[in-house]
Structure formats: structure tokens, C-alpha cells
Design a protein around this motif. Structure first.
Motif, PDB file in Angstrom:
ATOM      1  N   MET A   1       0.850  -1.171   0.000  1.00  0.00           N
ATOM      2  CA  MET A   1       0.000   0.000   0.000  1.00  0.00           C
ATOM      3  C   MET A   1       0.900   1.240   0.000  1.00  0.00           C
ATOM      4  N   SER A   2       0.617   2.190  -0.872  1.00  0.00           N
ATOM      5  CA  SER A   2       1.407   3.412  -0.934  1.00  0.00           C
ATOM      6  C   SER A   2       1.083   4.303   0.263  1.00  0.00           C
ATOM      7  N   ASP A   3       1.967   5.281   0.515  1.00  0.00           N
ATOM      8  CA  ASP A   3       1.730   6.218   1.617  1.00  0.00           C
ATOM      9  C   ASP A   3       0.403   6.946   1.437  1.00  0.00           C
ATOM     10  N   GLU A   4       0.132   7.360   0.215  1.00  0.00           N
ATOM     11  CA  GLU A   4      -1.107   8.088  -0.062  1.00  0.00           C
ATOM     12  C   GLU A   4      -2.333   7.212   0.209  1.00  0.00           C
ATOM     13  N   GLN A   5      -2.270   5.965  -0.192  1.00  0.00           N
ATOM     14  CA  GLN A   5      -3.392   5.046   0.059  1.00  0.00           C
ATOM     15  C   GLN A   5      -3.555   4.790   1.551  1.00  0.00           C
ATOM     16  N   GLU A   6      -2.436   4.658   2.256  1.00  0.00           N
ATOM     17  CA  GLU A   6      -2.491   4.432   3.701  1.00  0.00           C
ATOM     18  C   GLU A   6      -3.135   5.623   4.405  1.00  0.00           C
ATOM     19  N   ILE A   7      -2.775   6.827   3.978  1.00  0.00           N
ATOM     20  CA  ILE A   7      -3.351   8.037   4.561  1.00  0.00           C
ATOM     21  C   ILE A   7      -4.846   8.103   4.278  1.00  0.00           C
ATOM     22  N   GLU A   8      -5.236   7.835   3.042  1.00  0.00           N
ATOM     23  CA  GLU A   8      -6.654   7.858   2.673  1.00  0.00           C
ATOM     24  C   GLU A   8      -7.448   6.828   3.461  1.00  0.00           C
ATOM     25  N   THR A   9      -6.868   5.652   3.647  1.00  0.00           N
ATOM     26  CA  THR A   9      -7.533   4.600   4.412  1.00  0.00           C
ATOM     27  C   THR A   9      -7.726   5.019   5.869  1.00  0.00           C
ATOM     28  N   LEU A  10      -6.695   5.607   6.448  1.00  0.00           N
ATOM     29  CA  LEU A  10      -6.767   6.043   7.841  1.00  0.00           C
ATOM     30  C   LEU A  10      -7.814   7.141   8.009  1.00  0.00           C
ATOM     31  N   ILE A  11      -7.854   8.083   7.086  1.00  0.00           N
ATOM     32  CA  ILE A  11      -8.843   9.157   7.166  1.00  0.00           C
ATOM     33  C   ILE A  11     -10.252   8.609   6.955  1.00  0.00           C
ATOM     34  N   ALA A  12     -10.396   7.677   6.019  1.00  0.00           N
ATOM     35  CA  ALA A  12     -11.718   7.080   5.782  1.00  0.00           C
ATOM     36  C   ALA A  12     -12.192   6.312   7.013  1.00  0.00           C
ATOM     37  N   ARG A  13     -11.257   5.643   7.686  1.00  0.00           N
ATOM     38  CA  ARG A  13     -11.603   4.822   8.848  1.00  0.00           C
ATOM     39  C   ARG A  13     -11.865   5.659  10.094  1.00  0.00           C
ATOM     40  N   ARG A  14     -11.089   6.732  10.295  1.00  0.00           N
ATOM     41  CA  ARG A  14     -11.158   7.466  11.554  1.00  0.00           C
ATOM     42  C   ARG A  14     -11.476   8.950  11.434  1.00  0.00           C
ATOM     43  N   GLY A  15     -11.351   9.525  10.255  1.00  0.00           N
ATOM     44  CA  GLY A  15     -11.458  10.975  10.111  1.00  0.00           C
ATOM     45  C   GLY A  15     -12.706  11.579  10.702  1.00  0.00           C
ATOM     46  N   ALA A  16     -13.870  11.069  10.357  1.00  0.00           N
ATOM     47  CA  ALA A  16     -15.133  11.633  10.869  1.00  0.00           C
ATOM     48  C   ALA A  16     -15.223  11.478  12.385  1.00  0.00           C
ATOM     49  N   LEU A  17     -14.753  10.359  12.893  1.00  0.00           N
ATOM     50  CA  LEU A  17     -14.762  10.137  14.345  1.00  0.00           C
ATOM     51  C   LEU A  17     -13.831  11.127  15.032  1.00  0.00           C
ATOM     52  N   TRP A  18     -12.616  11.279  14.522  1.00  0.00           N
ATOM     53  CA  TRP A  18     -11.669  12.225  15.120  1.00  0.00           C
ATOM     54  C   TRP A  18     -12.235  13.639  15.128  1.00  0.00           C
ATOM     55  N   LEU A  19     -12.819  14.045  14.010  1.00  0.00           N
ATOM     56  CA  LEU A  19     -13.365  15.401  13.943  1.00  0.00           C
ATOM     57  C   LEU A  19     -14.517  15.585  14.927  1.00  0.00           C
ATOM     58  N   ALA A  20     -15.360  14.581  15.059  1.00  0.00           N
ATOM     59  CA  ALA A  20     -16.467  14.670  16.024  1.00  0.00           C
ATOM     60  C   ALA A  20     -15.934  14.750  17.453  1.00  0.00           C
ATOM     61  N   LEU A  21     -14.970  13.885  17.789  1.00  0.00           N
ATOM     62  CA  LEU A  21     -14.427  13.856  19.146  1.00  0.00           C
ATOM     63  C   LEU A  21     -13.582  15.079  19.477  1.00  0.00           C
ATOM     64  N   SER A  22     -13.128  15.806  18.480  1.00  0.00           N
ATOM     65  CA  SER A  22     -12.296  16.988  18.743  1.00  0.00           C
ATOM     66  C   SER A  22     -13.028  18.015  19.607  1.00  0.00           C
TER      67      SER A  22
END
Length: 134
Positions: A1-22
Motif C-alpha cells: 500500500m502506498s503512503d497516499e493510500q495508507e493516509i486515505e484509508t486512515l482518514i476514511a476509517r477514523r477521520g469523521a470520528l476524530w473530527l467529532a471527538l475533537s
């Protein structure tokens, strides 16, 4: 998995949750709408309470505490893109010794936001029909 794909996967998996919990780290108390958003994202993520605790303590607090202790300016809201970038960077490096250090210091990094997080967990337990601690 490329760095860009890894970043996209992490944001897709956690991004909305992180933003809500902020909202737990804002200089104002979370509103009912903040708690409702947090609970929706937690339920959508399928996290257990134990997993949620680790997201809070390890994935977010080491980054978010810097906002709380900063004396520079106001931070009524976060630049979401910058916040996600910082959280992604932190989480991509979160393994081995870094994870151990984050765990060790998590009591300090969560100290100021812990009452808000505890309120969130209480509400979540009630919503799930679990018996919250008294």
C-alpha cells in the motif's frame, strides 16, 4: 500500500470520528449537538467502549492536548484539514516505543478533557442500554 493510500484509508476509517471527538478539547463545553454528533460517529464506527478509550487516549490526546495548553490565540474551532494531517502523522508513527510512551503519559494528556469524555461515555452507555457507573 502506498503512503497516499495508507493516509486515505486512515482518514476514511477514523477521520469523521476524530473530527467529532475533537469537540472534547474545545475551550467551550460541548453542546448537545456536539455530543449527538460524537455518539453518531462512535456508533457508525462500531467501537466498543474499550476501543473508544484507546482512540481517545492514544490516537487523539497526544495531538489534541497541544491545542489545550497552547497560549497562542483562540481555538474555538479547529482547521479540520490541519487537524486531520496532525492526527494522521501521529497515528502513522504510533507503534512500539511511541505507543508505550503515549500510554504512559495518557493520564496527563487526557487530564483536562477527561470529564467531558466521561460524560460522553455515560451518555453512550445509557443510549446502548448499558448500566453506567455511579
Amino acid at each position: 500500500m502506498s503512503d497516499e493510500q495508507e493516509i486515505e484509508t486512515l482518514i476514511a476509517r477514523r477521520g469523521a470520528l476524530w473530527l467529532a471527538l475533537s469537540a472534547l478539547w474545545l475551550e467551550r463545553e460541548p453542546r448537545e449537538t456536539d455530543f449527538a454528533r460524537m455518539m453518531r460517529e462512535i456508533e457508525a464506527s462500531g467501537l466498543t467502549l474499550k476501543e473508544l478509550e484507546w482512540v481517545y487516549r492514544l490516537e487523539m490526546s497526544p495531538v489534541m492536548v497541544r491545542y489545550q495548553v497552547s497560549m497562542a490565540g483562540e481555538w474555538r474551532a479547529f482547521d479540520e484539514n490541519l487537524l486531520l494531517l496532525r492526527l494522521v502523522r501521529h497515528n502513522r508513527r504510533l507503534s512500539g516505543a511511541r505507543k508505550a510512551v503515549a500510554t504512559l503519559f495518557s493520564g496527563l494528556t487526557t487530564m483536562m478533557s477527561r470529564p467531558r469524555f466521561d460524560e460522553l461515555v455515560y451518555r453512550l452507555m445509557v443510549e446502548r442500554g448499558e448500566r453506567p457507573p455511579t
